[in-house]
Motif scaffolding. Structure first.
Motif, PDB file in Angstrom:
ATOM      1  N   ILE A 177       0.841  -1.190   0.000  1.00 28.84           N
ATOM      2  CA  ILE A 177       0.000   0.000   0.000  1.00 28.84           C
ATOM      3  C   ILE A 177       0.879   1.243   0.000  1.00 28.84           C
ATOM      4  N   GLN A 178       0.331   2.332  -0.515  1.00 33.45           N
ATOM      5  CA  GLN A 178       1.027   3.606  -0.468  1.00 33.45           C
ATOM      6  C   GLN A 178       0.748   4.236   0.897  1.00 33.45           C
ATOM      7  N   GLY A 179       1.760   4.747   1.539  1.00 31.30           N
ATOM      8  CA  GLY A 179       1.561   5.352   2.851  1.00 31.30           C
ATOM      9  C   GLY A 179       1.376   4.307   3.932  1.00 31.30           C
ATOM     10  N   THR A 180       0.675   4.701   4.975  1.00 34.24           N
ATOM     11  CA  THR A 180       0.418   3.809   6.101  1.00 34.24           C
ATOM     12  C   THR A 180      -1.061   3.827   6.448  1.00 34.24           C
ATOM     13  N   PRO A 181      -1.554   2.789   7.126  1.00 35.77           N
ATOM     14  CA  PRO A 181      -2.937   2.827   7.607  1.00 35.77           C
ATOM     15  C   PRO A 181      -3.121   3.957   8.628  1.00 35.77           C
ATOM     16  N   ARG A 182      -4.352   4.223   9.011  1.00 37.81           N
ATOM     17  CA  ARG A 182      -4.643   5.296   9.968  1.00 37.81           C
ATOM     18  C   ARG A 182      -3.856   5.086  11.261  1.00 37.81           C
ATOM     19  N   VAL A 183      -3.260   6.162  11.742  1.00 38.90           N
ATOM     20  CA  VAL A 183      -2.508   6.157  12.996  1.00 38.90           C
ATOM     21  C   VAL A 183      -3.016   7.319  13.838  1.00 38.90           C
ATOM     22  N   MET A 184      -3.283   7.058  15.117  1.00 38.07           N
ATOM     23  CA  MET A 184      -3.711   8.111  16.044  1.00 38.07           C
ATOM     24  C   MET A 184      -2.733   8.176  17.196  1.00 38.07           C
ATOM     25  N   GLN A 185      -2.516   9.379  17.686  1.00 43.80           N
ATOM     26  CA  GLN A 185      -1.689   9.523  18.880  1.00 43.80           C
ATOM     27  C   GLN A 185      -2.307  10.583  19.791  1.00 43.80           C
ATOM     28  N   PHE A 186      -2.154  10.333  21.083  1.00 42.52           N
ATOM     29  CA  PHE A 186      -2.678  11.231  22.103  1.00 42.52           C
ATOM     30  C   PHE A 186      -1.511  11.709  22.958  1.00 42.52           C
ATOM     31  N   ALA A 187      -1.620  12.931  23.449  1.00 47.01           N
ATOM     32  CA  ALA A 187      -0.539  13.462  24.291  1.00 47.01           C
ATOM     33  C   ALA A 187      -1.118  14.419  25.323  1.00 47.01           C
ATOM     34  N   LEU A 188      -0.495  14.427  26.477  1.00 47.58           N
ATOM     35  CA  LEU A 188      -0.786  15.405  27.529  1.00 47.58           C
ATOM     36  C   LEU A 188       0.503  16.114  27.851  1.00 47.58           C
ATOM     37  N   ARG A 189       0.424  17.444  27.985  1.00 52.87           N
ATOM     38  CA  ARG A 189       1.623  18.215  28.310  1.00 52.87           C
ATOM     39  C   ARG A 189       1.282  19.136  29.472  1.00 52.87           C
ATOM     40  N   LEU A 190       2.126  19.091  30.465  1.00 51.86           N
ATOM     41  CA  LEU A 190       1.938  19.950  31.642  1.00 51.86           C
ATOM     42  C   LEU A 190       3.078  20.968  31.666  1.00 51.86           C
ATOM     43  N   ASP A 191       2.708  22.245  31.555  1.00 46.71           N
ATOM     44  CA  ASP A 191       3.696  23.345  31.609  1.00 46.71           C
ATOM     45  C   ASP A 191       3.584  24.023  32.968  1.00 46.71           C
ATOM     46  N   PHE A 192       4.718  24.207  33.600  1.00 50.53           N
ATOM     47  CA  PHE A 192       4.725  24.900  34.902  1.00 50.53           C
ATOM     48  C   PHE A 192       5.938  25.761  35.018  1.00 50.53           C
TER      49      PHE A 192
END
Length: 143
Positions: A128-143
């Motif tokens: 296949i061209q490209g890649t299948p669907r990929v999801m990513q989640f992230a949390l960032r805490l700034d202090f």
């Protein structure tokens, strides 16, 4: 493959020359038959000849189906305190999960039916061209 035709240069072989119109007709395959860009690969193969000495041939005459890629991201920041911030992020690559098939498209260089039939894998869809669907989640805490 053309193993005995006349190359343009002693080590550089020209692209094959089209001798009749070429039309794609992708097949799904099934059983022991692989999916292919042509319903009749032999007819496609016979649509070319080796170029004559000095002739350049036809480059990029056949291409696999097109490619599309749609990526998206969503994020939200929350103030937790006076100097603290939390950011939640969700990113999706290939949102529509569109899969276009592909294979080795570099086969119009040196085609010549007089040297036999195409291989069994001639213009098969192999990946296949490209890649299948990929999801990513992230949390960032700034202090």
């Amino acid at each position: 493959m053309d193993l005995g035709g006349w190359p343009t240069n002693w080590n550089v072989r020209s692209w094959a020359t089209v001798i009749r119109p070429v039309q794609t007709s992708p097949t799904r395959g099934g059983g022991t038959v692989s999916p292919n860009l042509f319903s009749d690969p032999k007819a496609f193969y016979n649509s070319f000849r080796s170029p004559a000495p000095g002739e350049t041939g036809t480059r990029n005459i056949i291409r696999y189906p097109g490619f599309i890629g749609l990526d998206a991201g969503l994020y939200k920041s929350f103030a937790i305190g006076e100097k603290v911030k939390l950011t939640a992020r969700w990113e999706v690559f290939n949102v529509t999960n569109t899969q276009h098939l592909t294979g080795n498209a570099d086969v119009t260089n040196g085609l010549d039916p007089q040297f036999g039939s195409p291989s069994a894998a001639f213009y098969n869809f192999t990946s296949i061209q490209g890649t299948p669907r990929v999801m990513q989640f992230a949390l960032r805490l700034d202090f």
